[in-house]
Design a protein around this motif. Structure first.
Motif, PDB file in Angstrom:
ATOM      1  N   GLY A 215      57.671  42.922  37.482  1.00 41.48           N
ATOM      2  CA  GLY A 215      57.101  43.457  36.255  1.00 41.48           C
ATOM      3  C   GLY A 215      55.685  42.963  36.010  1.00 41.48           C
ATOM      4  O   GLY A 215      54.804  43.724  35.602  1.00 41.48           O
ATOM      5  N   LEU A 216      55.452  41.664  36.270  1.00 35.55           N
ATOM      6  CA  LEU A 216      54.112  41.112  36.094  1.00 35.55           C
ATOM      7  C   LEU A 216      53.121  41.741  37.070  1.00 35.55           C
ATOM      8  O   LEU A 216      51.976  42.059  36.706  1.00 35.55           O
ATOM      9  N   ALA A 217      53.558  41.943  38.313  1.00 40.72           N
ATOM     10  CA  ALA A 217      52.690  42.590  39.295  1.00 40.72           C
ATOM     11  C   ALA A 217      52.381  44.019  38.887  1.00 40.72           C
ATOM     12  O   ALA A 217      51.262  44.504  39.061  1.00 40.72           O
ATOM     13  N   ALA A 218      53.366  44.701  38.334  1.00 41.00           N
ATOM     14  CA  ALA A 218      53.159  46.088  37.913  1.00 41.00           C
ATOM     15  C   ALA A 218      52.154  46.187  36.773  1.00 41.00           C
ATOM     16  O   ALA A 218      51.365  47.137  36.700  1.00 41.00           O
TER      17      ALA A 218
ATOM     18  N   ALA B 108      48.132  47.941  45.361  1.00 38.85           N
ATOM     19  CA  ALA B 108      49.434  48.046  44.709  1.00 38.85           C
ATOM     20  C   ALA B 108      50.555  47.639  45.659  1.00 38.85           C
ATOM     21  O   ALA B 108      51.485  46.926  45.277  1.00 38.85           O
ATOM     22  N   SER B 109      50.473  48.105  46.907  1.00 40.55           N
ATOM     23  CA  SER B 109      51.523  47.783  47.874  1.00 40.55           C
ATOM     24  C   SER B 109      51.512  46.298  48.224  1.00 40.55           C
ATOM     25  O   SER B 109      52.572  45.696  48.441  1.00 40.55           O
TER      26      SER B 109
ATOM     27  N   ALA C  93      49.558  44.243  36.356  1.00 40.14           N
ATOM     28  CA  ALA C  93      48.243  44.116  36.996  1.00 40.14           C
ATOM     29  C   ALA C  93      47.872  45.410  37.702  1.00 40.14           C
ATOM     30  O   ALA C  93      46.710  45.852  37.654  1.00 40.14           O
ATOM     31  N   GLN C  94      48.846  46.047  38.364  1.00 34.32           N
ATOM     32  CA  GLN C  94      48.593  47.325  39.028  1.00 34.32           C
ATOM     33  C   GLN C  94      48.118  48.379  38.031  1.00 34.32           C
ATOM     34  O   GLN C  94      47.153  49.106  38.281  1.00 34.32           O
ATOM     35  N   ALA C  95      48.806  48.469  36.897  1.00 31.85           N
ATOM     36  CA  ALA C  95      48.470  49.494  35.901  1.00 31.85           C
ATOM     37  C   ALA C  95      47.039  49.312  35.394  1.00 31.85           C
ATOM     38  O   ALA C  95      46.297  50.290  35.231  1.00 31.85           O
ATOM     39  N   ALA C  96      46.624  48.068  35.147  1.00 26.02           N
ATOM     40  CA  ALA C  96      45.269  47.809  34.664  1.00 26.02           C
ATOM     41  C   ALA C  96      44.233  48.178  35.732  1.00 26.02           C
ATOM     42  O   ALA C  96      43.211  48.821  35.435  1.00 26.02           O
TER      43      ALA C  96
END
Length: 333
Positions: free
Chosen positions: A102-105, A74-75, A107-110
């Motif tokens: 937002g796009l990175a977030a 995530a970081s 991917a993080q959530a998934a």
């Protein structure tokens, strides 16, 4: 001012100011340093927790190891997103690259959700096949080390948030604060499981931590969708912006305030009502003053102001109403 609506963007001039450029450069530097610090801390904790899990075999320690792996991923995504979001606007991306966060977030959530489900399965397997935790003192020592390391990191992140107002760093800091709580829970699980001979407590705490990780994933997903869907600021912030605009003595009214966040940037657009008798140059000067006052509170705001003669919005509404009297009849019915 003439009868036509004049549009100005004093932000363009402000961005040429050396002091403003220096401030943005310092903001970018602090945000990137915070990103590198988070990745480094996560890698150190992964090495420590991997050793602790090898010595103890605790599924609770495994959950914190997986959580640290998530932290590193995530970081790292956050760091890459921050670097891309800070890239200046270009001819193909006139509003900048802020939505990379937002796009990175997303991917993080998934990734986080999938890992939490994996941990739940591991906890369920441990329920059916209980395992006595070994070398609990090693696990406890590593958890204490993790808490201290994470505390130092979050102190620095909070400093960066105060200096920059970065939403991305703030979210990362909140996650690491949660990690300190998780590590404390694991210490409790190790103590209860080993010293009080409660082997079932280890998978129970692992399940609780997995649910916490899922809750965090939902929070990340919600923030990502808010940014990608151009969600407005909350009512309190919008009221503050309106107050800043109306505080100028020559501003007679304001309407159609629109806001959205894109990475480190805040976009604000509004219609400002002025005395119709003033000149276009005077209206532009007023817009610049209002722009500066807003940017003192929101230093990374990109502002678009549309100046209108006072009362023109009321006239538009009356004309629209008279042009379509059927709507009034329908509403009355």
């Amino acid at each position: 001012m003439t009868d036509s609506v004049q549009k100005s963007n004093p932000q363009k001039n402000k961005m040429r100011d050396p002091q403003t450029r220096s401030q943005r450069e310092r903001t970018a530097q602090l945000m990137q340093r915070a990103g590198y610090a988070a990745v480094t801390a996560a890698l150190i904790l992964i090495a420590a927790k991997l050793s602790a899990w090898a010595y103890t075999g605790s599924v609770s320690v495994l959950t914190t190891l997986v959580d640290s792996l998530l932290d590193a991923g995530a970081s790292l995504l956050n760091l890459l997103a921050i670097r891309h979001a800070l890239t200046p606007a270009d001819n193909e991306h006139r509003f900048g690259h802020g939505k990379a966060e937002g796009l990175a977030a997303l991917a993080q959530a998934a990734f986080i959700s999938g890992s939490a489900i994996f941990l739940m399965l591991q906890a369920g397997e441990r329920f059916s096949s209980p395992h006595v935790v070994e070398n609990s003192s090693v696990g406890i020592g590593v958890m204490i080390f993790s808490i201290l390391t994470t505390f130092v990191l979050t102190r620095y992140q909070h400093y960066v948030v105060r200096e920059t107002g970065s939403v991305a760093i703030q979210a990362d800091a909140l996650h690491y604060v949660g990690d300190m709580v998780v590590n404390g829970v694991v210490i409790l699980a190790l103590v209860l499981g080993f010293y009080f001979d409660l082997p079932w407590i280890d998978p129970v705490f692992a399940l609780v931590i997995s649910l916490y990780i899922l809750t965090y994933a939902w929070g990340v997903l919600k923030k990502a969708l808010d940014m990608l869907m151009d969600r407005e600021l909350d009512d309190e912030e919008r009221a503050k912006i309106e107050g800043l605009i109306l505080a100028h003595e020559e501003v007679l009214g304001v309407h159609d305030i629109r806001t959205r966040i894109s990475g480190p940037d805040l976009f604000i657009q509004f219609h400002m009502e002025l005395d119709g008798a003033i000149s276009l140059a005077q209206s532009y000067d007023i817009a610049e003053e209002v722009d500066r006052e807003i940017c003192q509170i929101y230093p990374h705001a990109e502002i678009i102001v549309l100046q209108e003669p006072y009362g023109i919005e009321v006239q538009k509404n009356i004309q629209k109403k008279n042009a379509d009297p059927g709507d009034e009849t329908a509403n009355a019915g």
